[in-house]
Design a protein around this motif. Structure first.
Motif, PDB file in Angstrom:
ATOM      1  N   ARG A  43      -7.604   7.148  -2.675  1.00 18.20           N
ATOM      2  CA  ARG A  43      -7.416   8.813  -3.470  1.00 18.20           C
ATOM      3  C   ARG A  43      -8.344   9.112  -3.826  1.00 18.20           C
ATOM      4  O   ARG A  43      -8.175  10.746  -3.990  1.00 18.20           O
TER       5      ARG A  43
ATOM      6  N   THR B  90       6.264  -1.745  -6.354  1.00 15.12           N
ATOM      7  CA  THR B  90       4.697  -1.493  -6.723  1.00 15.12           C
ATOM      8  C   THR B  90       4.113   0.383  -6.925  1.00 15.12           C
ATOM      9  O   THR B  90       3.345   0.385  -7.719  1.00 15.12           O
TER      10      THR B  90
ATOM     11  N   VAL C 233      -7.045   1.321  -2.142  1.00 16.18           N
ATOM     12  CA  VAL C 233      -5.845   2.355  -2.291  1.00 16.18           C
ATOM     13  C   VAL C 233      -7.157   3.372  -3.272  1.00 16.18           C
ATOM     14  O   VAL C 233      -6.409   4.474  -3.067  1.00 16.18           O
TER      15      VAL C 233
ATOM     16  N   LEU D  47      -4.244  -2.369  -9.919  1.00 15.85           N
ATOM     17  CA  LEU D  47      -3.540  -2.767  -8.067  1.00 15.85           C
ATOM     18  C   LEU D  47      -3.276  -4.472  -8.192  1.00 15.85           C
ATOM     19  O   LEU D  47      -2.989  -4.461  -7.042  1.00 15.85           O
TER      20      LEU D  47
ATOM     21  N   ALA E 197      -5.753  -3.231  -2.746  1.00 17.65           N
ATOM     22  CA  ALA E 197      -6.527  -2.880  -4.218  1.00 17.65           C
ATOM     23  C   ALA E 197      -8.038  -2.340  -4.002  1.00 17.65           C
ATOM     24  O   ALA E 197      -8.185  -1.512  -5.019  1.00 17.65           O
TER      25      ALA E 197
ATOM     26  N   THR F 234       0.867  -1.192  -0.119  1.00 19.24           N
ATOM     27  CA  THR F 234      -0.127   0.057  -0.346  1.00 19.24           C
ATOM     28  C   THR F 234       0.502   1.163  -0.022  1.00 19.24           C
ATOM     29  O   THR F 234       1.048   2.201  -0.886  1.00 19.24           O
TER      30      THR F 234
ATOM     31  N   ALA G 289       2.597   1.266 -10.211  1.00 18.64           N
ATOM     32  CA  ALA G 289       1.353   2.225  -9.388  1.00 18.64           C
ATOM     33  C   ALA G 289       2.076   4.338 -10.729  1.00 18.64           C
ATOM     34  O   ALA G 289       1.312   4.517 -10.836  1.00 18.64           O
TER      35      ALA G 289
ATOM     36  N   TRP H 221      -1.141   1.467 -12.673  1.00 20.62           N
ATOM     37  CA  TRP H 221      -1.646   0.715 -12.238  1.00 20.62           C
ATOM     38  C   TRP H 221      -2.189   0.870 -11.023  1.00 20.62           C
ATOM     39  O   TRP H 221      -3.005  -0.162 -10.506  1.00 20.62           O
ATOM     40  N   ASP H 222      -2.703   1.864 -10.399  1.00 25.06           N
ATOM     41  CA  ASP H 222      -3.056   1.976  -9.119  1.00 25.06           C
ATOM     42  C   ASP H 222      -4.405   2.959  -9.270  1.00 25.06           C
ATOM     43  O   ASP H 222      -5.004   3.111  -8.322  1.00 25.06           O
ATOM     44  N   ARG H 223      -4.239   3.341 -10.674  1.00 28.81           N
ATOM     45  CA  ARG H 223      -6.056   3.455 -11.068  1.00 28.81           C
ATOM     46  C   ARG H 223      -7.286   2.398 -10.838  1.00 28.81           C
ATOM     47  O   ARG H 223      -8.263   2.935 -11.413  1.00 28.81           O
TER      48      ARG H 223
ATOM     49  N   ALA I  81       2.387   2.308  -3.606  1.00 30.43           N
ATOM     50  CA  ALA I  81       1.122   1.499  -4.612  1.00 30.43           C
ATOM     51  C   ALA I  81       0.792   3.654  -4.062  1.00 30.43           C
ATOM     52  O   ALA I  81       0.708   3.642  -4.996  1.00 30.43           O
ATOM     53  N   THR I  82       1.132   3.785  -2.862  1.00 34.90           N
ATOM     54  CA  THR I  82       0.598   5.184  -2.459  1.00 34.90           C
ATOM     55  C   THR I  82       1.710   6.246  -2.663  1.00 34.90           C
ATOM     56  O   THR I  82       1.804   7.524  -3.355  1.00 34.90           O
TER      57      THR I  82
END
Length: 185
Positions: free
Chosen positions: A178, A106, A174, A121, A171, A50, A110, A114-116, A53-54
């Motif tokens: 956002r 990761t 995150v 994700l 997944a 996490t 992201a 890939w985090d959207r 990813a963030t």
């Protein structure tokens, strides 16, 4: 998650605060654990991925390095009430060092979008988990000499189902976080 503002001092303060918060979350996630032989099951991998990813690859991997440094200095940030060098060279060493690579990978994925998307994700976090497993398995099998079969049985197999659940949770969380931050900002 925290938008950057112009100015070098603000950027350094932002990075310091985020690394501090991230390493504190890592320490807390280590304390939620199920003791197993050799390697305990914790929430750490969820937090590692996490954070990657963030925060992105730079700040995510820097946060993991700070976390490991805090533990190496003796702060009780690892699973159980421990700190010091022992966890960094004992059975958990491969996993702990794998955290840096997993946050890096990761975070890199992201930053490429890939985090959207929940499915992408999930896949990015799965890659991160695989990296952690490879590092942990390798260390158990060859670093401390358990051999491949025993390393698999005690260091990978018990964690697969939990990793899938953690990936799904991360997944889902995150992108939701956002959206909340985007609405406020």
């Amino acid at each position: 998650m925290w938008p950057a503002r112009p100015g070098e001092a603000v950027g350094h303060l932002r990075a310091f605060v985020l690394v501090t918060l991230g390493s504190a979350l890592m320490a807390l996630s280590a304390k939620v654990n199920l003791p197993l032989p050799y390697v305990p099951m914790t929430l750490q991998t969820l937090v590692v991925l996490t954070i990657g990813a963030t925060y992105g690859w730079r700040l995510g991997s820097a946060t993991m390095i700070a976390y490991l440094a805090e533990g190496a200095m003796g702060l009780p940030v690892f699973a159980g009430p421990v700190g010091g060098i022992a966890p960094l060279v004992g059975p958990t060493a491969g996993y702990l060092h794998g955290f840096v690579a997993a946050a890096f990978i990761t975070g890199w994925l992201a930053e490429r979008g890939w985090d959207r998307n929940v499915v992408l994700l999930f896949a990015a976090m799965a890659v991160g988990h695989v990296v952690i497993f490879i590092a942990g398995f390798g260390w158990l099998a060859y670093g401390i000499g358990l051999g491949g079969t025993k390393a698999w049985v005690v260091g990978v197999a018990p964690f697969i189902a939990a990793s899938i659940i953690k990936n799904a949770l991360g997944a889902a969380l995150v992108p939701a976080a956002r959206r909340i931050v985007d609405r406020r900002g």
